[in-house]
Design a protein around this motif. Structure first.
Motif, PDB file in Angstrom:
ATOM      1  N   ASP A  99      28.758   6.511   2.962  1.00  0.00           N
ATOM      2  CA  ASP A  99      28.985   5.737   1.797  1.00  0.00           C
ATOM      3  C   ASP A  99      27.946   6.017   0.761  1.00  0.00           C
ATOM      4  O   ASP A  99      27.389   7.120   0.769  1.00  0.00           O
ATOM      5  N   SER A 100      27.595   5.228  -0.414  1.00  0.00           N
ATOM      6  CA  SER A 100      26.914   5.584  -1.431  1.00  0.00           C
ATOM      7  C   SER A 100      25.280   5.107  -1.268  1.00  0.00           C
ATOM      8  O   SER A 100      24.654   5.415  -2.045  1.00  0.00           O
ATOM      9  N   SER A 101      24.979   4.405   0.106  1.00  0.00           N
ATOM     10  CA  SER A 101      23.610   4.065   0.277  1.00  0.00           C
ATOM     11  C   SER A 101      22.710   5.346   0.429  1.00  0.00           C
ATOM     12  O   SER A 101      23.158   6.681   0.560  1.00  0.00           O
ATOM     13  N   PRO A 102      21.419   5.219   0.304  1.00  0.00           N
ATOM     14  CA  PRO A 102      20.436   6.321   0.506  1.00  0.00           C
ATOM     15  C   PRO A 102      20.434   6.892   1.896  1.00  0.00           C
ATOM     16  O   PRO A 102      20.287   8.143   1.866  1.00  0.00           O
ATOM     17  N   SER A 103      20.938   5.992   2.956  1.00  0.00           N
ATOM     18  CA  SER A 103      21.075   6.724   4.114  1.00  0.00           C
ATOM     19  C   SER A 103      22.269   7.514   4.424  1.00  0.00           C
ATOM     20  O   SER A 103      22.413   8.103   5.505  1.00  0.00           O
ATOM     21  N   ARG A 104      23.192   7.214   3.314  1.00  0.00           N
ATOM     22  CA  ARG A 104      24.777   7.764   3.440  1.00  0.00           C
ATOM     23  C   ARG A 104      25.408   7.569   4.891  1.00  0.00           C
ATOM     24  O   ARG A 104      25.821   8.483   5.580  1.00  0.00           O
ATOM     25  N   SER A 105      25.056   6.460   5.177  1.00  0.00           N
ATOM     26  CA  SER A 105      25.954   5.654   6.506  1.00  0.00           C
ATOM     27  C   SER A 105      27.428   5.937   6.566  1.00  0.00           C
ATOM     28  O   SER A 105      28.070   6.094   5.439  1.00  0.00           O
ATOM     29  N   LEU A 106      27.746   6.339   7.644  1.00  0.00           N
ATOM     30  CA  LEU A 106      29.107   6.762   7.593  1.00  0.00           C
ATOM     31  C   LEU A 106      30.153   5.380   7.616  1.00  0.00           C
ATOM     32  O   LEU A 106      29.808   4.388   8.406  1.00  0.00           O
ATOM     33  N   GLU A 107      31.114   5.492   6.980  1.00  0.00           N
ATOM     34  CA  GLU A 107      31.835   4.286   6.474  1.00  0.00           C
ATOM     35  C   GLU A 107      33.403   4.613   6.906  1.00  0.00           C
ATOM     36  O   GLU A 107      33.768   5.618   6.297  1.00  0.00           O
ATOM     37  N   LEU A 108      34.160   3.462   7.037  1.00  0.00           N
ATOM     38  CA  LEU A 108      35.478   3.525   7.277  1.00  0.00           C
ATOM     39  C   LEU A 108      36.101   2.520   6.578  1.00  0.00           C
ATOM     40  O   LEU A 108      35.668   1.421   6.990  1.00  0.00           O
ATOM     41  N   VAL A 121      34.269  -0.749   7.965  1.00  0.00           N
ATOM     42  CA  VAL A 121      33.133  -0.416   9.192  1.00  0.00           C
ATOM     43  C   VAL A 121      32.268   0.624   9.004  1.00  0.00           C
ATOM     44  O   VAL A 121      32.843   1.592   8.412  1.00  0.00           O
ATOM     45  N   SER A 122      31.093   0.518   9.244  1.00  0.00           N
ATOM     46  CA  SER A 122      30.099   1.247   8.989  1.00  0.00           C
ATOM     47  C   SER A 122      29.254   1.473  10.217  1.00  0.00           C
ATOM     48  O   SER A 122      28.989   0.488  10.849  1.00  0.00           O
ATOM     49  N   LEU A 123      28.618   2.586  10.283  1.00  0.00           N
ATOM     50  CA  LEU A 123      27.699   2.766  11.416  1.00  0.00           C
ATOM     51  C   LEU A 123      26.333   2.837  10.700  1.00  0.00           C
ATOM     52  O   LEU A 123      25.812   3.596   9.838  1.00  0.00           O
ATOM     53  N   ASP A 124      25.424   1.810  11.334  1.00  0.00           N
ATOM     54  CA  ASP A 124      24.038   1.631  10.910  1.00  0.00           C
ATOM     55  C   ASP A 124      23.338   2.368  11.994  1.00  0.00           C
ATOM     56  O   ASP A 124      22.889   1.758  12.906  1.00  0.00           O
TER      57      ASP A 124
END
Length: 155
Positions: A99-108, A121-124
């Protein structure tokens, strides 16, 4: 009734409890596709305001939940399974990746045009912080209208 507030569609007439039940089924299918046992948050789907529409007659169903208590590696595998399995369950995956967050979390992000729902759905991943990582699920329906003679309840 025609759309006049930019939704791009005319909300379908549906009973609130029927759409809420559909949200439960869809969330259950998503959890099945994740195929990991962990701690799942309990609150069920709720009624939400359908922006720009009269809240007495128009609504959407919103079901946010999460899965935690699972090693981050298993959660990463679950995200990959979701990407592969959701299309078999009638979903169209429209985005998969960081995703576009600073952590670049995996997003579906996936849409079910037949059921008129979308899911994000995102992986935090908090493993580097010594905290539990989790999968966050945000299921939301399109806007619907209650049948004539009824009003929306349950906000």
């Amino acid at each position: 009734m025609k759309d006049s507030d930019g939704l791009g569609y005319t909300p379908e007439v549906r009973e609130v409890e029927n759409v809420r039940g559909e949200a439960r089924q869809l969330s259950s299918g998503i959890l099945d596709a994740i195929a990991v046992k962990g701690d799942v948050t309990k609150p069920g789907p709720g009624v939400a305001v359908c922006g720009g529409k009269d809240s007495d007659y128009f609504y959407k169903i919103h079901h946010p939940w999460s899965l935690r208590g699972v090693p981050v590696g298993d959660l990463k595998g679950a995200m990959e399974r979701l990407k592969d399995d959701l299309p078999k369950r009638g979903w169209k995956v429209v985005k998969y990746g960081p995703d576009s967050s600073p952590s670049r979390s995996l997003e579906l992000i996936a849409d079910s045009t037949e059921k008129k729902f979308s899911v994000n759905v995102s992986l935090d991943d908090r493993s580097g912080e010594g905290k539990d990582s989790q999968i966050l699920v945000d299921l939301v329906s399109a806007c619907f209208r209650v049948p004539d003679g009824k009003t929306v309840v349950g906000y």
